[in-house]
Design an enzyme around this catalytic site. Sequence first.
Site, mmCIF file in Angstrom:
data_model
loop_
_atom_site.group_PDB
_atom_site.id
_atom_site.type_symbol
_atom_site.label_atom_id
_atom_site.label_comp_id
_atom_site.label_asym_id
_atom_site.label_seq_id
_atom_site.Cartn_x
_atom_site.Cartn_y
_atom_site.Cartn_z
ATOM 1 N N TYR A 1 -8.925 5.337 6.874
ATOM 2 C CA TYR A 1 -8.938 4.601 5.608
ATOM 3 C C TYR A 1 -7.492 4.189 5.289
ATOM 4 O O TYR A 1 -6.954 4.489 4.222
ATOM 5 C CB TYR A 1 -9.497 5.449 4.457
ATOM 6 C CG TYR A 1 -10.787 6.161 4.769
ATOM 7 C CD1 TYR A 1 -12.010 5.545 4.537
ATOM 8 C CD2 TYR A 1 -10.771 7.450 5.309
ATOM 9 C CE1 TYR A 1 -13.195 6.205 4.827
ATOM 10 C CE2 TYR A 1 -11.958 8.116 5.603
ATOM 11 C CZ TYR A 1 -13.165 7.487 5.363
ATOM 12 O OH TYR A 1 -14.321 8.144 5.649
ATOM 13 N N CYS B 1 -9.008 10.497 -4.546
ATOM 14 C CA CYS B 1 -8.972 9.992 -5.927
ATOM 15 C C CYS B 1 -10.151 10.560 -6.714
ATOM 16 O O CYS B 1 -10.437 10.079 -7.814
ATOM 17 C CB CYS B 1 -8.974 8.471 -5.952
ATOM 18 S SG CYS B 1 -10.384 7.745 -5.117
HETATM 19 C C1 SAM Z 1 -8.156 4.581 -1.309
HETATM 20 S S1 SAM Z 1 -7.893 3.222 -0.218
HETATM 21 C C2 SAM Z 1 -6.519 3.815 0.717
HETATM 22 C C3 SAM Z 1 -5.718 2.797 1.465
HETATM 23 C C4 SAM Z 1 -4.356 3.245 1.998
HETATM 24 N N1 SAM Z 1 -4.361 4.596 2.504
HETATM 25 C C5 SAM Z 1 -3.281 3.086 0.943
HETATM 26 O O1 SAM Z 1 -2.764 4.086 0.459
HETATM 27 O O2 SAM Z 1 -2.934 1.934 0.621
HETATM 28 C C6 SAM Z 1 -9.254 3.360 0.829
HETATM 29 C C7 SAM Z 1 -9.321 2.332 1.932
HETATM 30 O O3 SAM Z 1 -10.438 2.649 2.768
HETATM 31 C C8 SAM Z 1 -11.110 1.466 3.137
HETATM 32 N N2 SAM Z 1 -12.486 1.917 3.447
HETATM 33 C C9 SAM Z 1 -13.416 2.373 2.582
HETATM 34 N N3 SAM Z 1 -14.499 2.816 3.247
HETATM 35 C C10 SAM Z 1 -14.245 2.640 4.568
HETATM 36 C C11 SAM Z 1 -14.990 2.916 5.751
HETATM 37 N N4 SAM Z 1 -16.178 3.486 5.697
HETATM 38 N N5 SAM Z 1 -14.417 2.619 6.928
HETATM 39 C C12 SAM Z 1 -13.178 2.036 6.972
HETATM 40 N N6 SAM Z 1 -12.426 1.776 5.896
HETATM 41 C C13 SAM Z 1 -12.956 2.074 4.685
HETATM 42 C C14 SAM Z 1 -10.936 0.526 1.969
HETATM 43 O O4 SAM Z 1 -11.030 -0.815 2.401
HETATM 44 C C15 SAM Z 1 -9.527 0.901 1.479
HETATM 45 O O5 SAM Z 1 -8.556 0.101 2.096
#
Ligand code: SAM
Length: 348
Positions: free
Chosen positions: A212, A305
């Site tokens: 993620y 979060c």
């Molecule tokens: C809380 S954000 C964290 C992003 C990064 N770590 C940051 O601090 O900028 C969660 C990220 O997970 C991605 N995401 C959510 N569910 C996912 C999944 N099942 N597989 C891949 N990416 C996912 C979202 O697009 C988002 O960019």
Amino acid sequence: MLEIKDVAFGGKAVGRLEDGRVCFSPDALPGERVQVTVTRETKRFVEAQLDRVLEASPRRVKPPCPYYGACGGCSYQHAAYDYQVELKTKQVGDVLGRLGGIENPNVLEGVPSPLPYGYRNRITVHRHGGRIGFHRRDGKGLVDIEACLLASDEVNKRLAELRRERFHEGARVLREHASRMGFHQTNDGVGALLQDAVSEACGSGGCLIDAYCGDGFFAHRLAKKFQRVIGLEWNERSIAQARSVAHANESYIEGDVAARLAEVLEEADGAATTVILDPPSQGLDVQVADLLRAYPVAKIVYVSCNPATLARDLKSLAAVYELGSATPFDMFPQTAEVEVLAILRRRF
Ligand SMILES: C[S@@+](CC[C@H](N)C(=O)[O-])C[C@H]1O[C@@H](n2cnc3c(N)ncnc32)[C@H](O)[C@@H]1O
């Protein structure tokens, strides 16, 4: 009359009625004596609205926002800022104990936001029935908002511009950094502190898997400290951004973490691998936790979060990983939200 004992995760104050039932009410603080009106009843608990504070906490302050109470965004403007961080820190420990089954979780001191107001680099506003603003706390439509005290000046400028524009009913995201289209931490000050803390927690050497990963906010910063860095993310734009600045030892895989993590873990030497997890508020998919148990890694640095899904995930990982520490980061002052950095180590 109700005596408040605690504030639960979510922001509701907790007291006990004379008949023994637990009573949840917003806007009250521990130690206060308050007068409430019951709004909903079950056999075990009641919900109430606060009518009057009879004896105020010394840590109560006057909420500065004219929309506070009506607007659904904030829950803690009536509490001094350092007290908000204390309350959230205690809540993290309570949730990890109650839902995570962890006895005396090692919760470290909460990290405050450098800015208790004016910290949001983006907000989502809604337009409906002639109003532009946020959902009401009581769920009955929108509060019309001229400016939000949580938003940065730039974002409030965008809101003022939007109010002069004609835009269709629905939601609109207003960003301080217009070029950021994928996910980006909402509070830049706390984002930077979190990035430092993740960097320190990950250490160095071996392979780093950032699941993620967004645009590589954590992974890219750590690229120099690891032999190999692999990011997993399903947002195409975020992946493109991550790849555009990647060093030679960084690679980014576009796809669902649940579908692509297996191939990465199968190839990695688990004993020399660190995994960062920063999922959305729903936490980990069941398959992701299963894979992390099936292919144990030396360390997991979990950025959450949502303490409730973090607790659930720690419980599901507990056979293989133990919690070293959990540090609350106050990414969203005045609101009920809290971010947690949990460091997990392999048990054997
Ligand atoms: C809380 S954000 C964290 C992003 C990064 N770590 C940051 O601090 O900028 C969660 C990220 O997970 C991605 N995401 C959510 N569910 C996912 C999944 N099942 N597989 C891949 N990416 C996912 C979202 O697009 C988002 O960019």
